[in-house]
Structures are given as C-alpha cells and as structure tokens.
Scaffold this active site. Structure first.
Site, PDB file in Angstrom:
ATOM      1  N   CYS A   1      60.678  46.835  13.778  1.00  0.00           N
ATOM      2  CA  CYS A   1      61.810  46.071  13.236  1.00  0.00           C
ATOM      3  C   CYS A   1      62.097  46.392  11.779  1.00  0.00           C
ATOM      4  O   CYS A   1      62.958  45.774  11.154  1.00  0.00           O
ATOM      5  CB  CYS A   1      61.560  44.582  13.415  1.00  0.00           C
ATOM      6  SG  CYS A   1      61.226  44.131  15.125  1.00  0.00           S
TER       7      CYS A   1
ATOM      8  N   CYS B   1      68.579  43.248  13.361  1.00  0.00           N
ATOM      9  CA  CYS B   1      67.215  43.770  13.447  1.00  0.00           C
ATOM     10  C   CYS B   1      67.320  45.281  13.589  1.00  0.00           C
ATOM     11  O   CYS B   1      68.375  45.802  13.953  1.00  0.00           O
ATOM     12  CB  CYS B   1      66.469  43.178  14.634  1.00  0.00           C
ATOM     13  SG  CYS B   1      64.685  43.449  14.512  1.00  0.00           S
TER      14      CYS B   1
ATOM     15  N   LYS C   1      61.408  30.508  18.378  1.00  0.00           N
ATOM     16  CA  LYS C   1      61.484  31.497  19.449  1.00  0.00           C
ATOM     17  C   LYS C   1      60.099  32.029  19.768  1.00  0.00           C
ATOM     18  O   LYS C   1      59.398  32.406  18.845  1.00  0.00           O
ATOM     19  CB  LYS C   1      62.370  32.643  18.975  1.00  0.00           C
ATOM     20  CG  LYS C   1      62.478  33.790  19.938  1.00  0.00           C
ATOM     21  CD  LYS C   1      63.252  34.900  19.310  1.00  0.00           C
ATOM     22  CE  LYS C   1      63.204  36.092  20.236  1.00  0.00           C
ATOM     23  NZ  LYS C   1      63.681  37.277  19.602  1.00  0.00           N
TER      24      LYS C   1
ATOM     25  N   LYS D   1      59.430  32.963  14.576  1.00  0.00           N
ATOM     26  CA  LYS D   1      59.478  33.895  15.696  1.00  0.00           C
ATOM     27  C   LYS D   1      58.067  34.402  15.927  1.00  0.00           C
ATOM     28  O   LYS D   1      57.468  35.040  15.057  1.00  0.00           O
ATOM     29  CB  LYS D   1      60.424  35.045  15.391  1.00  0.00           C
ATOM     30  CG  LYS D   1      60.445  36.097  16.486  1.00  0.00           C
ATOM     31  CD  LYS D   1      61.504  37.140  16.256  1.00  0.00           C
ATOM     32  CE  LYS D   1      61.459  38.204  17.329  1.00  0.00           C
ATOM     33  NZ  LYS D   1      62.456  39.246  17.112  1.00  0.00           N
TER      34      LYS D   1
ATOM     35  N   GLU E   1      57.342  28.992   6.949  1.00  0.00           N
ATOM     36  CA  GLU E   1      58.383  30.000   7.215  1.00  0.00           C
ATOM     37  C   GLU E   1      59.774  29.371   7.132  1.00  0.00           C
ATOM     38  O   GLU E   1      60.690  29.921   6.515  1.00  0.00           O
ATOM     39  CB  GLU E   1      58.209  30.595   8.620  1.00  0.00           C
ATOM     40  CG  GLU E   1      57.156  31.676   8.734  1.00  0.00           C
ATOM     41  CD  GLU E   1      57.671  33.044   8.272  1.00  0.00           C
ATOM     42  OE1 GLU E   1      58.815  33.139   7.813  1.00  0.00           O
ATOM     43  OE2 GLU E   1      56.901  34.020   8.383  1.00  0.00           O
TER      44      GLU E   1
ATOM     45  N   ARG F   1      62.706  43.852  25.941  1.00  0.00           N
ATOM     46  CA  ARG F   1      62.414  45.191  25.403  1.00  0.00           C
ATOM     47  C   ARG F   1      62.732  46.264  26.423  1.00  0.00           C
ATOM     48  O   ARG F   1      63.141  47.368  26.063  1.00  0.00           O
ATOM     49  CB  ARG F   1      60.959  45.256  24.929  1.00  0.00           C
ATOM     50  CG  ARG F   1      60.771  44.372  23.699  1.00  0.00           C
ATOM     51  CD  ARG F   1      59.363  44.421  23.143  1.00  0.00           C
ATOM     52  NE  ARG F   1      59.194  43.401  22.118  1.00  0.00           N
ATOM     53  CZ  ARG F   1      58.021  43.030  21.608  1.00  0.00           C
ATOM     54  NH1 ARG F   1      56.909  43.612  22.050  1.00  0.00           N
ATOM     55  NH2 ARG F   1      57.959  42.099  20.681  1.00  0.00           N
TER      56      ARG F   1
ATOM     57  N   ARG G   1      53.857  44.042  17.176  1.00  0.00           N
ATOM     58  CA  ARG G   1      54.624  43.397  16.109  1.00  0.00           C
ATOM     59  C   ARG G   1      53.832  42.304  15.392  1.00  0.00           C
ATOM     60  O   ARG G   1      54.389  41.466  14.711  1.00  0.00           O
ATOM     61  CB  ARG G   1      55.903  42.797  16.680  1.00  0.00           C
ATOM     62  CG  ARG G   1      56.817  43.772  17.406  1.00  0.00           C
ATOM     63  CD  ARG G   1      58.263  43.305  17.318  1.00  0.00           C
ATOM     64  NE  ARG G   1      59.137  43.813  18.360  1.00  0.00           N
ATOM     65  CZ  ARG G   1      59.512  45.086  18.489  1.00  0.00           C
ATOM     66  NH1 ARG G   1      59.050  46.014  17.657  1.00  0.00           N
ATOM     67  NH2 ARG G   1      60.330  45.440  19.457  1.00  0.00           N
TER      68      ARG G   1
ATOM     69  N   SER H   1      63.786  36.152  27.125  1.00  0.00           N
ATOM     70  CA  SER H   1      63.904  36.901  28.370  1.00  0.00           C
ATOM     71  C   SER H   1      62.803  36.569  29.374  1.00  0.00           C
ATOM     72  O   SER H   1      63.069  36.394  30.563  1.00  0.00           O
ATOM     73  CB  SER H   1      63.908  38.399  28.067  1.00  0.00           C
ATOM     74  OG  SER H   1      62.763  38.769  27.323  1.00  0.00           O
TER      75      SER H   1
ATOM     76  N   TYR I   1      69.533  32.758  28.643  1.00  0.00           N
ATOM     77  CA  TYR I   1      70.157  33.659  29.608  1.00  0.00           C
ATOM     78  C   TYR I   1      70.702  32.872  30.792  1.00  0.00           C
ATOM     79  O   TYR I   1      71.417  33.422  31.616  1.00  0.00           O
ATOM     80  CB  TYR I   1      69.153  34.735  30.054  1.00  0.00           C
ATOM     81  CG  TYR I   1      68.709  35.591  28.873  1.00  0.00           C
ATOM     82  CD1 TYR I   1      69.501  36.651  28.443  1.00  0.00           C
ATOM     83  CD2 TYR I   1      67.555  35.292  28.151  1.00  0.00           C
ATOM     84  CE1 TYR I   1      69.136  37.404  27.341  1.00  0.00           C
ATOM     85  CE2 TYR I   1      67.181  36.035  27.040  1.00  0.00           C
ATOM     86  CZ  TYR I   1      67.974  37.095  26.647  1.00  0.00           C
ATOM     87  OH  TYR I   1      67.624  37.822  25.544  1.00  0.00           O
TER      88      TYR I   1
ATOM     89  N   CYS J   1      64.894  47.125  15.437  1.00  0.00           N
ATOM     90  CA  CYS J   1      64.076  47.682  16.524  1.00  0.00           C
ATOM     91  C   CYS J   1      64.890  48.387  17.618  1.00  0.00           C
ATOM     92  O   CYS J   1      64.426  49.344  18.216  1.00  0.00           O
ATOM     93  CB  CYS J   1      63.153  46.627  17.112  1.00  0.00           C
ATOM     94  SG  CYS J   1      64.002  45.249  17.872  1.00  0.00           S
TER      95      CYS J   1
HETATM   96  C1  PBG Z   1      64.783  41.882  18.022  1.00  0.00           C
HETATM   97  C2  PBG Z   1      64.767  40.795  19.019  1.00  0.00           C
HETATM   98  C3  PBG Z   1      63.900  40.577  20.092  1.00  0.00           C
HETATM   99  C4  PBG Z   1      64.373  39.480  20.785  1.00  0.00           C
HETATM  100  C5  PBG Z   1      65.493  39.033  20.099  1.00  0.00           C
HETATM  101  N1  PBG Z   1      65.706  39.835  19.011  1.00  0.00           N
HETATM  102  C6  PBG Z   1      62.742  41.362  20.590  1.00  0.00           C
HETATM  103  C7  PBG Z   1      61.499  41.471  19.852  1.00  0.00           C
HETATM  104  O1  PBG Z   1      61.291  40.935  18.772  1.00  0.00           O
HETATM  105  O2  PBG Z   1      60.676  42.221  20.369  1.00  0.00           O
HETATM  106  C8  PBG Z   1      63.789  38.925  22.039  1.00  0.00           C
HETATM  107  C9  PBG Z   1      64.741  38.238  22.917  1.00  0.00           C
HETATM  108  C10 PBG Z   1      64.271  37.970  24.289  1.00  0.00           C
HETATM  109  O3  PBG Z   1      63.128  38.268  24.693  1.00  0.00           O
HETATM  110  O4  PBG Z   1      65.072  37.410  25.040  1.00  0.00           O
HETATM  111  N2  PBG Z   1      63.718  41.922  17.167  1.00  0.00           N
END
Ligand code: PBG
Length: 322
Positions: free
Chosen positions: A126, A116, A244, A191, A229, A201, A213, A270, A309, A118
């Site tokens: 991204c 990615c 996700k 996603k 998708e 982030r 986003r 996260s 995690y 970002c």
């Molecule tokens: C990159 C990416 C993100 C996450 C994984 N790859 C962040 C986003 O899209 O803002 C999030 C992972 C997480 O929150 O644990 N684009």
C-alpha cells in the site's frame, strides 16, 4: 410479572418495539472499475459482484439507483502497474475517468473513492518501498497526489485505506491548498490486518508479492490502539471514521460510537460477504436472513453507515413493494 414474550407475539408488535433498523440511507455499495469498453467480469471469489468497464458501470449504478442506492465506494483496477503505483494519480487513470463519467451522468450520486496504492503497485503493497520495507514518509506525498486527482475528477468523499501514519494530514493539506477544502475525508482509521480481505485481493489482484500488511495495518488483537488511531486521524482532519472489517470488530464499532463525536462507518468486507454467499450457495444458510442479521448487528453496535457488498440486495429486500 414481567413476561417478555408479550411483545413478541406477532410481527407488527415486534416491529413496533424494534430498537435497530437498517435503512436504505445507511448503505454504501462497493464497485470495481476496469479499463476498456463493454466489459463485465465476474469475480470468482465474490459471486454476484463484478468488475465493470466505465460504460457498463453506469448501467450498474443506474440499477442500484433505481433500488434507492444513494452512494457507492469505488475501486480502480489499472491496466498497468509499476513499483511507484503511478497510474493511481494519473488524470487519465481508470478511476479518474470513471468518476468524471459518473458525476456527469448522475450528479447527485455520492461517489466515495478508495485512496491506496496496492491495486496500482507491482509489489502489491500500500506504499512505496525502500529496501524491501514500506516507506511511510515517502508514500505520503503520493497519497496526497492520488487524493487530489480524485477530487479533481469529482469525487465527493476521499477515503484513504493505506494505513500510513500522518496520511490524513498530508491529504488534507494538499486538498485545502488546491481549493478542495470542502471535500470530506473518510479515514479507514481502524483497519486491521485481516484474513477477511482475501476475496477482495483476488478481485483486484492486489495481494502483496512478498510479506504481509502487518507492519502498517492494525494487529487484530488490539482495541485501545484503535482509539489512538481514530483520534490522531480526527486531529489531522478526518471527517468520518471507519472500522474495518465489521463483523469481527463490533466491539471496536461500539467503542468508537461511545467515544467519538463523528459519523462511524463500518466496512463489512469481502470475506464477510463471501462466507455468507458460499454458505447460501450450498443451502446451508438463508442468505437474506443471514445478511440482514449481520447488517442489523453492525448497526446495533453503533455504525451510522455501512459499506457492504450486500447493499444492493439489501435495498431490494428492504423495499416495501417487492
Ligand atoms: C486497499 C483496500 C483493501 C480493502 C479495501 N481497500 C484491501 C487490503 O487492504 O488488502 C479490502 C476490502 C474488502 O476486503 O472488501 N488497501
């Protein structure tokens, strides 16, 4: 007469009739890599998770491996960002250097890399911008270059998370053309534009500097669109499909499991981790029970693999001789 409590009378009995089990082989731990030496930085928004320089990362992986960890997904945090995210595909980039070192030290450890822009762009989006908009088609060749640089560094699986249309095709073509036809792609197919990425982030300093986003990540309210998708990504050459976040999207995981004949990966993000962590730190919840309940639910919904995690702690909790 049916009496359901008969099979719940004690733990051995309950174990015998248990329908879903989280096993160590299902789990994938995320790792954050920074530049420098001998660095281990705590991530304030994710207590217990750290940013490591490559040398310290090796030690972290060693600990994880000692608990039975077999696979990790890796995120790079570069020392330098620009509008094009060019450090994302540098041979000498933070993630490329780390992957080379990991594969040299632990050849059998499975390395998945997040593809990615970002984390690498000054604007935090991204993809590349054209007049303030994220430009899909201009971004595709850059993503392909990033993916190729990861494969050249030794990544075992490439995981694009940007949500540009047609990125899987672009990455697959570039990998094939350069002798990496055997490297699988794990697509972040469904996603969602989720609030649960907040702590991540902060961890990688990738919050968009303007806007959000929502013009590329999926609307949180949509389910049928997730199938479109996933089928499109599968068509373009994806080998594994991801949902996700996980916990708020168990229905999407179940739908994918029923309709797709590919391994389904769920990313417990996260925010899912930090919510449990924060509640546990306040003694409002039992951390182990809550975390294992969430992992079990994700498995029960149909996920084959779980990025979490809590992977490392779960390995400890699952270990028979602790
Ligand atoms: C990159 C990416 C993100 C996450 C994984 N790859 C962040 C986003 O899209 O803002 C999030 C992972 C997480 O929150 O644990 N684009």
């Amino acid at each position: 007469m049916s009496r359901y409590r008969r099979l719940r009378r004690h733990e051995t009995l309950r174990q015998l009739v248990r329908e879903t089990r989280v096993s160590p082989a299902d789990l994938i731990q995320p790792f954050f890599v920074i530049e420098g030496k001998e660095k281990r930085e705590a991530i304030v928004s994710m207590p217990g998770i750290y940013r490591y320089s490559a040398d310290k990362l090796l030690r972290a992986i060693e600990q994880y491996r000692n608990l039975g960890g077999k696979a990790g997904i890796f995120f790079g945090i570069p020392g330098r960002k620009d509008a094009q995210g060019s450090s994302a595909h540098s041979d000498n980039g933070v993630i490329q250097k780390a992957v080379k070192l990991i594969k040299k030290t632990f050849p059998d450890f499975l390395v998945i890399t997040d593809v990615c822009l970002c984390e690498y762009t000054t604007h935090g989006h991204c993809g590349l911008l054209t007049g303030g908009d994220v430009d899909n088609d201009k971004t595709l060749p850059v993503l392909a270059r990033v993916a190729l640089s990861h494969a050249q560094a030794g990544a075992d699986i490439i995981a694009p998370s940007d949500m540009m249309d047609l990125r899987i095709k672009s990455i697959r073509t570039e990998l094939d053309r350069n002798g990496f036809a055997d490297i699988p792609i794990l697509s972040y197919a469904a996603k969602y534009a989720s609030a649960f990425y907040g702590p991540f982030r902060t961890a990688v300093n990738s919050a968009p500097q303007f806007g959000d986003r929502k013009s590329y990540q999926m609307d949180i309210a949509n389910r049928r669109e997730a199938i479109k998708e996933a089928l499109a990504d599968f068509d373009q050459g994806a080998d594994l499909i991801m949902v996700k976040p996980a916990l708020a999207y168990l229905d999407v995981i179940a739908l994918f499991k029923a309709q797709l004949n590919v391994p389904i990966v769920a990313y417990s993000v996260s925010g899912e981790y930090s919510m449990v962590k924060a509640a546990a730190m306040a003694s409002w919840i039992s951390e182990q029970d809550a975390a294992m309940e969430i992992l079990t639910a994700i498995k029960r919904a149909g996920a084959d693999l779980i990025i979490s995690y809590y992977a490392q702690e779960a390995l400890r909790w699952l270990s028979p001789n602790r």
